[in-house]
Design an enzyme around this catalytic site. Structure first.
Site, short mmCIF file in Angstrom:
data_model
loop_
_atom_site.label_atom_id
_atom_site.label_comp_id
_atom_site.label_asym_id
_atom_site.label_seq_id
_atom_site.Cartn_x
_atom_site.Cartn_y
_atom_site.Cartn_z
N THR A 1 12.18 4.66 2.12
CA THR A 1 11.15 5.62 2.49
C THR A 1 9.86 4.89 2.84
OG1 THR A 1 12.09 7.33 1.07
CG2 THR A 1 9.77 7.57 1.62
N GLY A 2 9.14 5.41 3.85
CA GLY A 2 7.83 4.86 4.17
C GLY A 2 7.73 4.39 5.60
N LYS B 1 6.92 -0.26 -6.26
CA LYS B 1 7.30 0.68 -5.21
C LYS B 1 6.94 2.09 -5.69
CE LYS B 1 11.30 0.48 -3.26
NZ LYS B 1 10.65 0.97 -2.05
N GLY B 2 7.04 3.03 -4.76
CA GLY B 2 6.78 4.42 -5.15
C GLY B 2 5.50 4.99 -4.59
N ASP C 1 14.60 -1.07 2.68
CA ASP C 1 13.48 -0.31 2.13
C ASP C 1 12.21 -1.15 2.21
OD1 ASP C 1 12.07 1.72 0.90
OD2 ASP C 1 13.26 1.73 -0.95
N GLU D 1 14.96 5.84 -4.53
CA GLU D 1 15.02 4.47 -4.02
C GLU D 1 15.75 3.57 -5.02
OE1 GLU D 1 10.97 4.38 -1.28
OE2 GLU D 1 10.82 3.83 -3.37
N LYS E 1 1.56 -7.30 1.86
CA LYS E 1 2.18 -6.81 0.63
C LYS E 1 2.53 -7.93 -0.35
CE LYS E 1 2.57 -2.50 2.19
NZ LYS E 1 3.81 -1.86 2.48
N THR F 1 7.35 1.43 6.94
CA THR F 1 8.11 0.23 7.34
C THR F 1 9.57 0.58 7.55
OG1 THR F 1 6.59 -0.92 5.83
CG2 THR F 1 8.31 -2.25 6.87
C1 5RP Z 1 7.99 4.83 -1.13
C2 5RP Z 1 7.97 3.36 -1.23
C3 5RP Z 1 7.69 2.60 0.01
O1 5RP Z 1 8.69 1.69 0.23
C4 5RP Z 1 6.38 1.90 -0.14
O2 5RP Z 1 5.38 2.86 -0.49
C5 5RP Z 1 5.97 1.16 1.14
O3 5RP Z 1 5.62 2.08 2.11
P1 5RP Z 1 5.11 1.61 3.54
O4 5RP Z 1 6.26 0.96 4.22
O5 5RP Z 1 4.64 2.88 4.21
O6 5RP Z 1 3.95 0.66 3.33
O7 5RP Z 1 8.19 2.77 -2.26
O8 5RP Z 1 8.20 5.44 -2.36
#
Ligand code: 5RP
Length: 232
Positions: free
Chosen positions: A28-29, A96-97, A83, A105, A123, A31
């Site tokens: 999710t997200g 994460k989260g 992910d 996840e 990150k 990326t």
């Molecule tokens: C969602 C997550 C995502 O992987 C995390 O927040 C990274 O998100 P993004 O790719 O938008 O930076 O853990 O619960």
């Protein structure tokens, strides 16, 4: 170079690992969405795959490419999951989260043979903790849970501000599993393993945003392209 382009660079590296016929977990997200955008261009390949998703949000996004996600219960095992992450430490531990999908996840990760984490280079951190640690709890007695969490943090010499995650209208964020999220602002966590143990033994806690000891490597996108960074 935008952060989005860095995310795309990391996603391209993960795409190379996809083989026809695989069962693929989708995180999710933003990326992961870049990964789905790339996969969406591979019309023949994507038809041969089966998918499970870590959130309703991802399920809806994937449908743009006629990628239909099946219930996780349909799979004994996934070949791989792709992910993102909010932070990755130099030891390969993660928070994460940020998108609230931590529980599902973790479920996908736990049945995946390969676990591919794709991040932009912002990150990558020395220590976890600048990003607030999400803790998913049952929608019941949040104040008592906050007090219990405070005690757990104290055992690790931390005294974070703990705030309920809310929507723009002030209502509580409710996860896909019907739970609520507390975000714990720690700054620097020196012993994530101990803290995870203390947090996750609180009865009302479902899981935390700590994803520890799960990675051999991470795909990092930057200005030049992408690199696979390995952990010991
Ligand atoms: C969602 C997550 C995502 O992987 C995390 O927040 C990274 O998100 P993004 O790719 O938008 O930076 O853990 O619960």
């Amino acid at each position: 170079m935008t952060t989005q382009q860095k995310k795309i660079n990391a996603a391209k590296m993960a795409l190379k690992r996809i083989r026809p016929g695989m069962c693929v977990g989708l995180g999710t997200g933003s990326t992961t969405n870049e990964f789905i955008n790339l996969l969406g261009q591979k019309k023949q390949l994507l038809k041969t795959l089966r998918y499970a998703s870590s959130s309703i949000q991802t399920e809806i996004f994937a449908k743009n490419y006629s990628i239909i996600c099946e219930d996780i219960d349909q799979f004994d095992q996934l070949d791989l999951t792709v992910d993102g992450a909010d932070e990755v430490s130099r030891h390969g531990d993660m928070i994460k989260g940020g998108g609230g999908a931590l529980l599902r996840e973790k479920m996908l990760a736990s049945i995946s043979k390969d676990y591919l984490i794709i991040v932009d280079d912002t990150k990558m951190v020395e220590y976890l903790g600048k990003f607030p640690l999400p803790v998913e709890i049952i929608n019941f007695s949040p104040n008592t849970t906050i007090n219990l969490l405070k005690r757990a943090f104290k055992k690790c010499n931390l005294d974070p501000e703990i705030v309920m995650r809310v929507n723009s209208d002030g209502s509580n964020v409710i996860t896909d599993g019907g739970n609520i999220i507390l975000d714990c602002h720690c700054e620097e966590i020196s012993d994530p393993n101990l803290l995870k143990e203390k947090i996750e033994e609180i009865p009302n806690v479902i899981t935390s945003g700590f994803f520890l000891n799960m990675l051999n490597s991470v795909f990092v996108g930057d200005e030049k392209g992408s690199t696979e960074v390995f952990f010991e």
